[in-house]
Design a protein around this motif. Structure first.
Motif, short mmCIF file in Angstrom:
data_model
loop_
_atom_site.label_atom_id
_atom_site.label_comp_id
_atom_site.label_asym_id
_atom_site.label_seq_id
_atom_site.Cartn_x
_atom_site.Cartn_y
_atom_site.Cartn_z
N SER A 285 0.86 -1.18 0.00
CA SER A 285 0.00 0.00 0.00
C SER A 285 0.90 1.23 0.00
N ASP A 286 0.60 2.16 -0.90
CA ASP A 286 1.41 3.37 -0.95
C ASP A 286 1.27 4.19 0.33
N ASP A 287 0.10 4.10 0.97
CA ASP A 287 -0.10 4.84 2.23
C ASP A 287 0.88 4.36 3.29
N VAL A 288 1.03 3.03 3.36
CA VAL A 288 1.93 2.46 4.35
C VAL A 288 3.36 2.90 4.07
N LEU A 289 3.75 2.80 2.81
CA LEU A 289 5.14 3.15 2.47
C LEU A 289 5.39 4.64 2.66
N ALA A 290 4.40 5.45 2.32
CA ALA A 290 4.57 6.89 2.52
C ALA A 290 4.70 7.20 4.01
N THR A 291 3.93 6.50 4.82
CA THR A 291 4.01 6.72 6.27
C THR A 291 5.37 6.30 6.80
#
Ligand code: B12
Ligand code: SF4
Length: 462
Positions: A285-291
Motif C-alpha cells: 500500500s502506498d499509504d503504508v510506504l509513505a508513512t
C-alpha cells in the motif's frame, strides 16, 4: 546477592562473523524480564556478556551463589551449556529461557540446568523465584510455564503459561540494568551513527514453515502506539541515538496501528531514521510506504526467500513473488532502501527454482540481499517435514540447529556456487546502464556459475 542474576551466552569476541558486521544490540528479552521483576519487588542484576568474556562471567559466578537465569537461542548452545556447568559447580541454581531451551528442555535439564522456562518469561519467573526458594527445583508441580526434573529424575512439564493480556501492562525493558555505552560507541565508530533497538509487538500469527514460534506461539500482541512513542521519547532523552531499529517480526503487520503510531510520534516531534523488517504483503500500500518514509524509515528488510511461487507455497509463506516485486519497487519509489533475505535449499527445491530466484532478484534489484542455506529448527513445520532425513554434523552439545544437514539435498558447496551465480547476475543487471562492458563481464561470470551449478546440482544432473 540479588534474587536473580540474568545473563546470556553470547560473547561478541567469540563471533568473528558479527565482528565483521559489528551491529550488536542489547538483549531485550533479559531487559524486559529485569524490568518486570524489579517492579514486582525482586532484586535483579544483568550481566551482559556481549562485550565481556567467559572468564569475567565465571568470576562473577565465583563471587556468590543464587539463581542464574540464562537466555538461550540456537547460536549459543555450547556456551550456555558451559556456563550452566560452571554455575552448577559453584552452587548456583540455573534457570534457562528463550527459544532454544524451550525446544530441548530434556536435553538442557540432563546437561545440568534446574528449570527450563517455556514461553513468555516475566510472570513465570515472578512466580518461580519464590517457589524455588521454598520448594527447591524438584517440586515445582503445577507451576505454569516450567519444565523441571522431579526427585526421581523424571522430566515434568507444567501447564502452559497464559500470556500477559496486554503488553502495556509490562514495564519497558530495563535498559539501565546494563551499560549501553559500548553498543553506541561501536555503532558510531563503525557506522557513524548510534542505534537502539526496541520492539512494538510480540509474536507473529503467520505460519512460515521454517520459522520458530517457540516463545510466543502463533499469537500476536501489540503495545499501544502511545506507549511505544513514550519509550522512544525516553530513549531519545537518555541515549541520544542517531537511529532506531524496530526488532519486530513484522513491523507493518497492522496498518491502523502504524498510522496511529505515526500520529503519536509526530505529536511529540519524534523522527528517527530507522530500519525494520516486514512482509511484502503487509507493505502492499502506498499509504503504508509513505508513512514509513515520513517516519524516517531508511531501509526495510523483506523476507523474500525464493523466486519460485511453488516453493513459497510449500513454505506456507503466504506471499507472492509479484507482491515482493511490487513492494521492492514501491519502497524504493518512496526513498526507502530494500534489503532482502533469501533462502537456498528448502525442501524440494529444484534447479528451476534456483533459476527463478536468480531471475527474481535480478528483476527486483534490492539494495542489498543476504542468502542463507535453510536449516530446520526443532519445533517448526519444516523440521517435522524433513526430520527423518536430518543429520547432525557434530555432537548435539557442540553445535546448534544451524548444523542440521538434510540428507538428499545438494551440499553447501553447490549452494555457494548458486550464490556466485546470483551475485554475478544481479551485479550484471546493476551495471547495465552505467557500464555495459563490465555488465557483460559479469554476465559471463554469471553464466559460468550457472553451468557449474547445474553440473553440481543432483536433481539437474539426474
Ligand atoms: C531481534 C532478533 C535478532 C537480533 C538480535 C539482536 C538483539 N540483541 O536484539 C539479530 C538480528 C542479531 C538476530 C540474529 C539471529 N537470530 Co534472531 N531474532 C530476533 C527477534 C526478531 C526478536 C528478539 C526479541 O527482542 N524478542 C523480544 C523479547 C521480549 O523476547 P525474547 O527475547 O524471546 O524473551 C522472552 C522469552 O524468550 C523469555 N526469556 C528470554 N530469556 C530468558 C531467560 C530466562 C532465564 C527466562 C526465565 C526467560 C527468558 O522471556 C522473555 C520475555 O518474555 C526474534 C524473534 C522474536 N520475535 O522473538 C528472532 C529469533 C530469536 N532469532 C532467531 C534466529 C534463528 C537468529 C539467527 C540464528 C539468524 C541467523 N540465521 O543468523 C541469528 C543469531 C544471532 C546470535 N548470534 O545469537 C530465532 C531463534 C530460533 C531458536 N530456536 O533459537 C528467532 C526466534 C526468530 C525465529 N522466529 O525463528 N536476531
Ligand atoms: S517468518 Fe516472519 S512472517 Fe513468517 S511466521 Fe516468522 S515472523 Fe511471521
Amino acid at each position: 546477592m540479588p534474587d536473580l542474576l540474568l545473563s546470556h551466552g553470547y560473547f561478541l569476541a567469540e563471533d568473528e562473523k558479527e565482528r565483521a558486521v559489528m551491529k550488536p544490540y542489547p538483549p531485550l528479552g533479559l531487559l524486559s524480564l529485569s524490568g518486570y521483576l524489579k517492579r514486582e519487588g525482586f532484586s535483579v542484576e544483568v550481566f551482559d556478556s556481549t562485550f565481556s568474556t567467559r572468564e569475567d562471567l565465571l568470576s562473577r559466578l565465583d563471587a556468590g551463589r543464587g539463581v542464574l537465569g540464562l537466555y538461550t537461542n540456537l547460536m549459543t548452545r555450547p556456551p550456555v551449556l558451559a556456563i550452566t556447568a560452571a554455575a552448577k559447580a559453584r552452587g548456583w541454581t540455573v534457570v534457562l529461557g528463550g527459544p532454544e531451551s524451550a525446544n530441548y528442555p530434556a536435553e538442557y535439564l540432563s546437561a545440568g540446568a534446574d528449570v527450563v522456562v517455556v514461553g513468555e518469561g516475566e510472570v513465570t519467573m515472578g512466580e518461580l523465584l519464590p517457589e524455588l526458594a521454598s520448594r527447591g527445583p524438584h517440586r515445582l508441580h503445577g507451576l505454569a510455564g516450567v519444565v523441571f526434573r522431579d526427585e526421581e529424575g523424571t522430566v515434568v512439564a507444567g501447564p502452559p503459561r497464559a500470556q500477559v493480556p496486554s503488553l502495556d501492562l509490562l514495564p519497558w525493558p530495563d535498559r539501565e540494568a546494563i551499560d549501553h555505552e559500548p553498543y553506541l560507541r561501536i555503532w558510531r565508530e563503525r557506522h557513524g551513527e548510534g542505534s537502539i533497538n526496541l520492539i512494538t509487538a510480540r509474536g507473529c500469527a503467520y505460519k512460515c514453515d521454517w520459522c520458530s514460534h517457540a516463545v510466543f506461539g502463533f499469537s500476536h500482541r501489540r503495545r499501544s502506539p502511545a506507549n511505544v512513542a513514550e519509550e522512544v521519547a525516553w530513549i531519545r532523552d537518555r541515549y541520544r541515538p542517531e537511529q532506531l531499529w524496530y526488532a519486530d517480526d513484522v513491523f507493518t503487520i497492522s496498518h491502523r496501528w502504524l498510522f496511529e503510531y505515526a500520529a503519536e510520534l509526530e505529536k511529540r516531534s519524534l523522527r528517527f531514521p530507522f530500519e525494520t523488517i516486514s512482509r511484502a504483503d503487509r507493505m502492499a500500500s502506498d499509504d503504508v510506504l509513505a508513512t514509513l518514509a515520513r517516519l524516517g524509515c531508511r531501509r526495510i528488510w523483506i523476507g523474500s526467500e525464493s523466486g519460485s511461487q511453488r516453493l513459497l507455497d510449500s513454505m506456507r509463506r503466504g506471499v507472492t513473488v509479484e507482491q515482493v516485486q511490487w513492494a521492492t519497487r514501491a519502497a524504493r519509489r518512496h526513498g526507502i532502501e530494500v534489503g532482502m533475505f533469501l533462502m537456498w535449499g528448502y525442501d524440494g527445491e529444484t534447479a528451476d527454482d534456483v533459476a527463478a530466484t536468480v531471475e527474481h532478484v535480478r528483476e527486483a534489484l534490492p539494495d542489498v540481499f543476504f542468502t542463507t542455506l535453510a536449516y530446520p529448527i526443532k519445533g517448526t513445520g519444516y523440521f517435522e517435514k524433513v526430520k527423518e532425513r536430518v543429520t547432525l554434523t557434530r555432537p548435539w552439545e557442540e553445535g546448534g540447529d544451524r548444523d542440521h544437514e538434510v540428507q538428499g539435498r545438494a551440499g553447501r558447496e553447490t549452494y555457494r556456487i548458486a550464490d556466485r551465480w546470483l551475485r554475478a547476475a544481479v551485479e550484471a543487471r546493476r551495471l547495465e546502464a552505467k557500464s555495459p562492458g563490465e555488465a557483460r563481464e559479469k554476465a559471463v561470470e554469471a553464466e559460468s556459475a550457472r553451468l557449474a551449478f547445474l553440473a553440481a546440482f543432483p536433481e539437474a544432473t539426474a
